[in-house]
Enzyme design. Sequence first.
Site, short mmCIF file in Angstrom:
data_model
loop_
_atom_site.label_atom_id
_atom_site.label_comp_id
_atom_site.label_asym_id
_atom_site.label_seq_id
_atom_site.Cartn_x
_atom_site.Cartn_y
_atom_site.Cartn_z
CG ASP A 60 43.68 16.53 30.44
OD1 ASP A 60 43.28 15.50 31.02
OD2 ASP A 60 43.03 17.59 30.45
CG HIS A 61 44.78 16.38 34.90
ND1 HIS A 61 44.85 17.41 35.79
CD2 HIS A 61 43.82 16.70 34.01
CE1 HIS A 61 43.94 18.32 35.48
NE2 HIS A 61 43.31 17.90 34.40
CG HIS A 102 40.46 12.67 32.41
ND1 HIS A 102 39.54 13.68 32.47
CD2 HIS A 102 39.74 11.52 32.36
CE1 HIS A 102 38.32 13.17 32.45
NE2 HIS A 102 38.42 11.86 32.40
CG HIS A 127 40.76 14.12 36.97
ND1 HIS A 127 41.30 15.36 37.24
CD2 HIS A 127 40.49 14.11 35.65
CE1 HIS A 127 41.33 16.08 36.13
NE2 HIS A 127 40.85 15.34 35.14
#
Length: 160
Positions: free
Chosen positions: A71-72, A69, A67
């Site tokens: 942080d990914h 975001h 996904h």
Amino acid sequence: MEILVYPSPLPPHWQIPGSFVDRNPNLCYLAFADGQGVLIDACSDLEKVLQDVNSRHLHLDVLLITHYHDDHTFALADWLEKFPDLTVGAPASSLKDLLAAGIGANRLFPLSEGTTIPVGGETLRVVATPGHTKDSLCFWDERGSNLWTGDTIFGGNIGC
């Protein structure tokens, strides 16, 4: 399919001491079979993953995003710089965000329910799992019964 797991802590300037994400860093995964590898979510520990890719003589073809975001995806540019032929599979509705972040269209391909990604002689299948985000994806390894869930499942906090 073999799997290696890597903690992927946030950069120091993003950390909030004691926060859930600081106590529980994201994980990213290197899945591989027959000399071909796929990275699931962009790991911040580039050197450790590179060491494993090289020691196993793997060809890293694809980076899959569960996904969109930060942080990914914050380490995505580092991966694309290190691997000029690496392509990125992402939820179809997130492609415009990735393009706006400077990822070239020639590096991106859309993922949606049922898309298959070859990994050597094995296959990952995309499973749409809206919830954490409207376009969250999981990756299912039918042969090995492995499921990568991104942030669809949390242990004990966010999303539970």
